[in-house]
Design an enzyme around this catalytic site. Structure first.
Site, PDB file in Angstrom:
ATOM      1  N   GLU A  58       0.857  -1.197   0.000  1.00 39.95           N
ATOM      2  CA  GLU A  58       0.000   0.000   0.000  1.00 39.95           C
ATOM      3  C   GLU A  58       0.885   1.237   0.000  1.00 39.95           C
ATOM      4  O   GLU A  58       1.761   1.398   0.853  1.00 39.95           O
ATOM      5  CB  GLU A  58      -0.967   0.017   1.202  1.00 39.95           C
ATOM      6  N   GLU A  83       4.649   5.086   3.850  1.00 41.26           N
ATOM      7  CA  GLU A  83       4.064   6.369   4.253  1.00 41.26           C
ATOM      8  C   GLU A  83       5.144   7.202   4.953  1.00 41.26           C
ATOM      9  O   GLU A  83       5.639   6.794   6.010  1.00 41.26           O
ATOM     10  CB  GLU A  83       2.861   6.125   5.188  1.00 41.26           C
ATOM     11  N   ASP A 110       9.362   7.719   1.117  1.00 40.00           N
ATOM     12  CA  ASP A 110       8.777   7.779  -0.221  1.00 40.00           C
ATOM     13  C   ASP A 110       8.790   6.383  -0.848  1.00 40.00           C
ATOM     14  O   ASP A 110       9.853   5.761  -0.952  1.00 40.00           O
ATOM     15  CB  ASP A 110       9.614   8.756  -1.054  1.00 40.00           C
ATOM     16  N   ASP A 132      -2.012  11.991  -3.345  1.00 34.70           N
ATOM     17  CA  ASP A 132      -2.064  13.457  -3.397  1.00 34.70           C
ATOM     18  C   ASP A 132      -2.355  13.902  -4.834  1.00 34.70           C
ATOM     19  O   ASP A 132      -1.636  13.538  -5.758  1.00 34.70           O
ATOM     20  CB  ASP A 132      -0.720  14.045  -2.935  1.00 34.70           C
ATOM     21  N   LYS A 136      -2.792  21.863  -8.902  1.00 35.84           N
ATOM     22  CA  LYS A 136      -2.282  22.972  -9.716  1.00 35.84           C
ATOM     23  C   LYS A 136      -1.535  22.436 -10.929  1.00 35.84           C
ATOM     24  O   LYS A 136      -0.752  21.486 -10.799  1.00 35.84           O
ATOM     25  CB  LYS A 136      -1.328  23.846  -8.893  1.00 35.84           C
ATOM     26  N   ASP A 168     -10.864  11.139  -5.645  1.00 35.65           N
ATOM     27  CA  ASP A 168     -12.073  11.964  -5.700  1.00 35.65           C
ATOM     28  C   ASP A 168     -11.820  13.191  -6.573  1.00 35.65           C
ATOM     29  O   ASP A 168     -12.594  14.130  -6.556  1.00 35.65           O
ATOM     30  CB  ASP A 168     -12.450  12.419  -4.279  1.00 35.65           C
ATOM     31  N   THR A 206     -11.490   4.738   3.483  1.00 39.78           N
ATOM     32  CA  THR A 206     -10.333   5.346   4.154  1.00 39.78           C
ATOM     33  C   THR A 206     -10.749   6.673   4.794  1.00 39.78           C
ATOM     34  O   THR A 206     -11.819   7.212   4.516  1.00 39.78           O
ATOM     35  CB  THR A 206      -9.171   5.629   3.176  1.00 39.78           C
ATOM     36  N   ARG A 207      -9.867   7.179   5.623  1.00 35.98           N
ATOM     37  CA  ARG A 207     -10.134   8.431   6.322  1.00 35.98           C
ATOM     38  C   ARG A 207     -10.306   9.599   5.341  1.00 35.98           C
ATOM     39  O   ARG A 207     -11.226  10.391   5.417  1.00 35.98           O
ATOM     40  CB  ARG A 207      -8.934   8.722   7.236  1.00 35.98           C
ATOM     41  N   GLU A 209     -11.150   9.392   2.250  1.00 45.36           N
ATOM     42  CA  GLU A 209     -12.376   9.164   1.478  1.00 45.36           C
ATOM     43  C   GLU A 209     -13.604   9.688   2.239  1.00 45.36           C
ATOM     44  O   GLU A 209     -14.475  10.337   1.663  1.00 45.36           O
ATOM     45  CB  GLU A 209     -12.497   7.658   1.232  1.00 45.36           C
TER      46      GLU A 209
END
Ligand SMILES: C[S@@+](CC[C@H](N)C(=O)[O-])C[C@H]1O[C@@H](n2cnc3c(N)ncnc32)[C@H](O)[C@@H]1O
Length: 227
Positions: A58, A83, A110, A132, A136, A168, A206-207, A209
């Site tokens: 993940e 993470e 990373d 993420d 922009k 999203d 997920t949080r 989400e």
């Protein structure tokens, strides 16, 4: 032109850890952390205390609730979570301790730094959930899905392995679909609109989400297969 701006995400935190989190960070994380200075075992299952039928990855697990759920449901599968956000890692450590999870390893950096370390065809499933979006235009090259990362994923994933992506952000979904569909090693497992509009039952919320839905945005759930 380079595929990505090459920016790597170092470890960072947004607020101090609680006493318990700090203790777990110092005692539990060193036992679970993947050490890229040592060669990877040919059988990645050897990273775990008991034999594993498969190893999943993940990328950007946030607070780790999806990862912990998968680990609990699938004790015979080993899951590596990547993470760099220290507070997120600390939350996952608390969950690991609370639930006594034995099948998680952590790379607190990373994810792209782990790719070269992983053996060919060693991963059976990859999750990239609400990566993420870098909305922009000038930052779009920082998005995780690029032809470079897809080449790396294609190498480490076994044939028929699944890549699950949720987002999203419409533009992130569009560019991800374009990149993955133009890549010879992946195909989209799409059986019609209900397929990408609803989350499969083995894919918990997920949080991030929850926040997106609360803010009125509609997530999209995409599954691809490594051919
Ligand atoms: C928007 S959050 C989503 C977190 C979680 N997947 C969720 O859905 O709640 C994106 C996460 O990806 C992590 N991330 C960003 N770039 C990453 C990278 N190159 N490798 C690993 N994690 C990364 C960030 O630190 C952040 O926690």
């Amino acid at each position: 032109m380079a595929e990505t701006d090459g920016r790597l995400y170092g470890r960072h935190r947004s607020h101090s850890l609680s006493q318990r989190q700090q203790a777990l960070y110092e005692s539990l994380l060193p036992r679970l952390r993947i050490d890229c200075a040592k060669a990877a075992p040919n059988d990645l299952g050897k990273l775990f205390a008991s034999p594993k039928s498969d190893v999943w990855l993940e990328i950007g697990f946030g607070a780790g609730e999806h990862l912990a759920w998968q680990a609990q449901q699938q004790p015979d599968i080993g899951i590596i979570g990547c993470e760099p956000y220290i507070n997120g890692v600390a939350k996952l450590l608390s969950q690991i301790e609370l639930d006594g999870l034995q099948n998680i390893r952590i790379f607190d950096d990373d994810a792209r730094l782990l790719f070269d370390w992983l053996p060919d065809a060693s991963i059976g499933r990859v999750f990239l959930l609400f990566s993420d979006p870098w909305p922009k235009k000038r930052h779009r090259k920082r998005r995780f899905v690029t032809l470079v990362t897809l080449d790396q994923l294609a190498r480490i994933m076994r044939p028929d392995a699944q890549l699950r992506v949720a987002s999203d952000v419409g533009d992130f979904v569009r560019t991800t679909l374009l990149a993955i569909q133009s890549h010879d090693d992946f195909h989209w497992l799409n059986n019609g609109p209900s397929d990408w509009r609803s989350r499969p039952s083995d894919w918990p919320e997920t949080r991030y989400e929850q926040k997106a839905i609360g803010a009125g945005r509609t997530p999209v759930y995409l599954s691809f297969a490594r051919q």
